[in-house]
Design a protein around this motif. Structure first.
Motif, mmCIF file in Angstrom:
data_model
loop_
_atom_site.group_PDB
_atom_site.id
_atom_site.type_symbol
_atom_site.label_atom_id
_atom_site.label_comp_id
_atom_site.label_asym_id
_atom_site.label_seq_id
_atom_site.Cartn_x
_atom_site.Cartn_y
_atom_site.Cartn_z
ATOM 1 N N HIS A 157 0.833 -1.208 0.000
ATOM 2 C CA HIS A 157 0.000 0.000 0.000
ATOM 3 C C HIS A 157 0.869 1.260 0.000
ATOM 4 C CE1 HIS A 157 -4.137 -1.628 1.151
ATOM 5 N NE2 HIS A 157 -3.373 -2.692 1.022
ATOM 6 N N VAL A 158 0.271 2.354 -0.453
ATOM 7 C CA VAL A 158 0.938 3.658 -0.390
ATOM 8 C C VAL A 158 0.911 4.155 1.050
ATOM 9 C CG1 VAL A 158 0.790 6.093 -1.079
ATOM 10 C CG2 VAL A 158 0.389 4.278 -2.769
ATOM 11 N N LYS A 159 2.050 4.671 1.494
ATOM 12 C CA LYS A 159 2.142 5.240 2.832
ATOM 13 C C LYS A 159 2.297 6.760 2.726
ATOM 14 C CE LYS A 159 3.215 0.797 3.403
ATOM 15 N NZ LYS A 159 3.519 -0.161 2.323
ATOM 16 N N TYR A 160 1.831 7.473 3.740
ATOM 17 C CA TYR A 160 2.002 8.928 3.721
ATOM 18 C C TYR A 160 2.123 9.488 5.131
ATOM 19 C CZ TYR A 160 -3.147 9.161 4.353
ATOM 20 O OH TYR A 160 -4.445 9.020 4.811
ATOM 21 N N TRP A 161 2.530 10.741 5.205
ATOM 22 C CA TRP A 161 2.814 11.445 6.459
ATOM 23 C C TRP A 161 2.039 12.749 6.422
ATOM 24 C CZ3 TRP A 161 5.023 10.695 11.053
ATOM 25 C CH2 TRP A 161 5.587 11.763 11.763
ATOM 26 N N CYS A 162 1.230 12.992 7.441
ATOM 27 C CA CYS A 162 0.457 14.237 7.443
ATOM 28 C C CYS A 162 0.444 14.848 8.831
ATOM 29 C CB CYS A 162 -0.958 14.002 6.922
ATOM 30 S SG CYS A 162 -1.996 12.931 7.942
ATOM 31 N N THR A 163 -0.002 16.089 8.898
ATOM 32 C CA THR A 163 0.012 16.822 10.159
ATOM 33 C C THR A 163 -1.310 17.516 10.392
ATOM 34 O OG1 THR A 163 1.180 18.520 11.452
ATOM 35 C CG2 THR A 163 0.978 18.900 9.084
ATOM 36 N N GLY A 164 -1.686 17.647 11.656
ATOM 37 C CA GLY A 164 -2.937 18.296 12.018
ATOM 38 C C GLY A 164 -3.597 17.570 13.166
ATOM 39 N N SER A 165 -4.364 18.279 13.975
ATOM 40 C CA SER A 165 -4.973 17.677 15.154
ATOM 41 C C SER A 165 -6.154 16.786 14.807
ATOM 42 C CB SER A 165 -5.421 18.770 16.130
ATOM 43 O OG SER A 165 -6.385 19.615 15.521
ATOM 44 N N CYS A 170 -6.116 16.281 8.171
ATOM 45 C CA CYS A 170 -4.672 16.495 8.300
ATOM 46 C C CYS A 170 -4.073 16.816 6.923
ATOM 47 C CB CYS A 170 -3.988 15.288 8.922
ATOM 48 S SG CYS A 170 -3.924 13.807 7.913
ATOM 49 N N SER A 171 -3.011 17.578 6.925
ATOM 50 C CA SER A 171 -2.359 18.027 5.692
ATOM 51 C C SER A 171 -1.204 17.103 5.331
ATOM 52 C CB SER A 171 -1.849 19.459 5.882
ATOM 53 O OG SER A 171 -1.165 19.909 4.738
ATOM 54 N N THR A 172 -1.277 16.477 4.156
ATOM 55 C CA THR A 172 -0.240 15.541 3.725
ATOM 56 C C THR A 172 1.057 16.269 3.404
ATOM 57 O OG1 THR A 172 -1.895 14.011 2.827
ATOM 58 C CG2 THR A 172 0.366 13.772 2.030
ATOM 59 N N LEU A 173 2.166 15.787 3.985
ATOM 60 C CA LEU A 173 3.477 16.397 3.777
ATOM 61 C C LEU A 173 4.370 15.560 2.860
ATOM 62 C CD1 LEU A 173 4.236 17.481 7.460
ATOM 63 C CD2 LEU A 173 3.312 18.894 5.611
ATOM 64 N N ALA A 174 4.138 14.240 2.829
ATOM 65 C CA ALA A 174 4.965 13.364 1.987
ATOM 66 C C ALA A 174 4.221 12.058 1.735
ATOM 67 C CB ALA A 174 6.313 13.086 2.645
ATOM 68 N N ARG A 175 4.456 11.476 0.534
ATOM 69 C CA ARG A 175 3.842 10.202 0.155
ATOM 70 C C ARG A 175 4.919 9.288 -0.421
ATOM 71 N NH1 ARG A 175 -1.746 9.818 -1.122
ATOM 72 N NH2 ARG A 175 -1.153 8.422 -2.843
ATOM 73 N N SER A 176 4.749 7.986 -0.191
ATOM 74 C CA SER A 176 5.743 7.030 -0.688
ATOM 75 C C SER A 176 5.669 6.816 -2.196
ATOM 76 C CB SER A 176 5.578 5.683 0.032
ATOM 77 O OG SER A 176 4.303 5.121 -0.237
ATOM 78 N N ASP A 177 4.588 7.244 -2.858
ATOM 79 C CA ASP A 177 4.458 7.083 -4.303
ATOM 80 C C ASP A 177 4.812 8.353 -5.065
ATOM 81 O OD1 ASP A 177 2.297 8.588 -3.520
ATOM 82 O OD2 ASP A 177 0.818 7.493 -4.720
ATOM 83 N N SER A 178 5.424 9.320 -4.382
ATOM 84 C CA SER A 178 5.836 10.572 -5.014
ATOM 85 C C SER A 178 7.342 10.723 -4.915
ATOM 86 C CB SER A 178 5.156 11.771 -4.333
ATOM 87 O OG SER A 178 3.749 11.661 -4.393
#
Length: 299
Positions: A157-165, A170-178
């Motif tokens: 699966h695609v993994k991602y990192w996001c921020t927000g309470s 939450c706002s995506t900052l990075a994705r493994s498919d990019s």
């Protein structure tokens, strides 16, 4: 509907002087593991006895450990660090039955004097499909790498990192498919070891926030787990590795966008340089920037 936990956190009546002791309001941990809780306090309590107790009501809570008593219990231990104005409590071999209300407390002493305290809830759960550190600290201007572990079923699966309470916004900052250009944030998936690593660079106090290790699920709600990042001033003294024995805790996995934390926050500037953002359902176990490089996968 506002979660009951949030109502308890907001409307709980604090004892006199309650602003002088603080910690996160909500912690999650996995059965069989250990949990390290930091309890911060004001300079005026530097030489006071600290203790850890449990119970729904402060007036009748049961003391589990004190800084002026020998640490004979294999279940709970407490260590004070006056230089950083924080004492750490370690709870080991957690069970579902350990779920409950706990208190970081400072003994005031004297006739008619009420001890100072801060309550928090600990919820112990079975293993989750996405796991990471509960919270991590880093120095201003430095970098930190966070490992996000996942089950075999998410290997491709695609993994991602996001921020927000809030999980659903939450706002995506990075994705493994990019493509991952060298910059503030990068992500690297390692399916062989079932982990993806997120690196954040040139950290500032404003980066102290809630972040999410997340897995993209087609046709269903994404799966993810949150952690808290605390950025300290460069002059602050970071926790010693020996005091924070638990580098990894499996925290609450959100498999539905309706299972989200409320956005209520408060920020406290700690005398030692900690910039701490607290949430009603924050999760915490600490590891220093250096510790992360040697963190092992959860059992």
């Amino acid at each position: 509907m506002v979660p009951l936990l949030f109502l308890l956190h907001v409307f709980f009546i604090r004892l006199p002087g309650g602003d002088s002791v603080w910690t996160f309001g909500y912690l999650t941990a996995q059965t069989g593991e250990s949990l390290t809780i930091p309890c911060f306090y004001d300079q005026k309590y530097k030489d006071h006895v600290k203790y850890w107790c449990t119970g729904q009501l402060w007036s009748s809570c049961t003391i589990m450990a004190r800084t002026d008593s020998p640490q004979s219990s294999s279940k709970v231990s407490i260590t004070d660090n006056p230089a950083q104005l924080v004492f750490h409590v370690i709870m080991r071999n957690l069970k579902i039955s350990d779920t409950g209300i706990y208190w970081c407390a400072v003994e005031i002493g004297g006739i008619g004097k009420i001890d100072d305290s801060q309550d928090l809830k600990i919820e112990v759960k079975d293993a989750q499909s996405v796991r990471t550190v509960s919270w991590v600290s880093a120095k201003r201007g430095g970098s930190v790498t966070i490992p996000c572990y996942y089950d075999q079923k998410y290997k491709h699966h695609v993994k991602y990192w996001c921020t927000g309470s809030k999980w659903n916004s939450c706002s995506t900052l990075a994705r493994s498919d990019s493509n991952q250009p060298v910059g503030k944030v990068s992500i690297s998936d390692d399916p062989t070891h079932l982990v993806f690593n997120v690196t954040m660079r040139n950290l500032q106090e404003k980066d102290s926030d809630t972040y999410w290790c997340a897995v993209e699920i087609h046709g269903a709600a994404d799966d993810g787990v949150y952690l808290q990042l605390i950025v300290m001033e460069a002059t602050a003294v970071s926790p010693k590795q020996g005091e924070l024995t638990t580098a990894l805790q499996q925290t609450e996995s959100f498999t539905s966008s309706t299972q989200q934390r409320d956005g209520f926050t408060s920020t406290t500037k700690h005398p030692t340089g900690w910039a701490v953002t607290m949430y009603p359902s924050g999760a915490l176990t600490s590891t220093t920037n250096e510790n992360l490089n040697t963190t092992q996968s959860p059992r």
